[in-house]
Design an enzyme around this catalytic site. Sequence first.
Site: not given
Lengths: 306, 306
Positions: B49, B142, B112, B172
């Site tokens: 990110t 993640y 999405y 994470k």
Amino acid sequence: MSETVFPRGVFCAALTPLDADLNPNHAAFAAHCRHLLAEGCTGIALLGTTGEANSFSGDERRALLEAALQAGISPDQLLPGTGVAALTETVALTRHALSLGVTTVVMLPPFYYKGVSEDGIVAAYAEIVERIGDERLRVVLYHIPQVAGVPLPHGAIARLRERYPGTFVGIKDSAGDLAHMTALVERFPGFAVLAGADPLMLPLLKAGGAGAITATTNLVARDLRFVFDHWADPAQAAAVEAAQARVVAARERASRFAQMASLKALVAERTGDPGWRRMRPPLVPLSETERAALLTPAPDEARRAS
Amino acid sequence: MSETVFPRGVFCAALTPLDADLNPNHAAFAAHCRHLLAEGCTGIALLGTTGEANSFSGDERRALLEAALQAGISPDQLLPGTGVAALTETVALTRHALSLGVTTVVMLPPFYYKGVSEDGIVAAYAEIVERIGDERLRVVLYHIPQVAGVPLPHGAIARLRERYPGTFVGIKDSAGDLAHMTALVERFPGFAVLAGADPLMLPLLKAGGAGAITATTNLVARDLRFVFDHWADPAQAAAVEAAQARVVAARERASRFAQMASLKALVAERTGDPGWRRMRPPLVPLSETERAALLTPAPDEARRAS
């Protein structure tokens, strides 16, 4: 509404059938497109949210568009979704469409980052248009904040319309809020506002809208087209009302369970091809219990049918 | 925490510098990676990110990973993000990393569609692992629901750990909730829980966590590594406290305005290269006013420095 507003009409947010390996089934897709056009669709808005487009790679998207063209669908009748998270990939997908003579695309904003500024949204679309550099390009913006997580603010639309007046021609508004759609019609004369929810096309047309790009059209294109053609004709008022009622009922039926899985289950029934029920993860087909409930008419439907 | 938990350490969610055309600047990126490793980072979590990865095409992502390797960074020190919206593209990016000897990746869920089921999330990751079919693969999940819009429920993690125990090795957790991280540590023994927010690494380590993959590490890797190495040593308590305070202060400083733009502005100051300030739309650099405020020490910082 001016007749010169473009695009105008009833466009189907086409489902994408999958093969046993969960890859797009080109032959079944081409057959579905032909069916939709025969039912009266003005065109096919392929590779949108309903078409699971963002579950496909760039190569898979390009191949599906090429398959539709090879099946004889006219480039003028295809409005592919080309907006993805990465602007360079949006550029590549849009250039590919243009290279095939497909000049009108439906374009999501970059949708990974949330809470982005109006400046950032304008910069993204401007960068895309500049990199493509093709005067033929016609972009239908795509406002679907409940899925994309990134709304298209009026201020961004105004700035893009001012900077590229011939490029940003319309918007698919899938937020489901008629007031938002009519505010767009009022603020942006000559801009094609297309309803993203079937039942809202009729009130939007009365307010000056340009039509619809919708999911339930996969089932009831003929009815929605009838409403589009005849809504202003007093002699057809009863028939329009009946068609609109069928559109509303179909939409409600497909919304009892997950909408896209329901639509696919219903197309599987119509075509007799159970393969139509497949979905690519993270979306999944209806459970057998859900499907059985979907296919069993509710008591009032059974009464009407008897 | 068992020493066998992998990955363990301080990983930088590396920023991606851009050239004047807003494309990844490979030379500046390689230099940044070398700097981060020299500062003590265990490895580089590139293309996440913070690295604007989802603003880059698949080809751009592959080229950046190759550039890092060509610059001499060891495959063992690179943890690229490979999770995108389309599972076929996630498969392609992950296979590419494996082909280069890079075996540990950080993988977002398909992001999405929102409100997807636990079944759908499990099906997506399972399909990805099956299609890749490489025993070497190590996936760090993640969890960043505030950006991706798709949380990773504990039930999905449990099912994936059960089905592919050697593959799904860690997570994470960037939701910023220490209780959520410690709940993961307690529920999943042997699973590497990595803090996605710098200030939370220390309390997470005390609770049995494995380290951090964070953004502020772009600025204060040395301090975070010191905390990681010495947090359990009573003789270093004061030095750990001081390092942690600098980490917290750096994080707060970078959070006054848009975080990633702020981090890039601060790296631009460190390197003397104003090109570091560039961001790819939809993200935008700080305004000059914001940047001036960022670079002017707050009164208490000025006092400490004098």
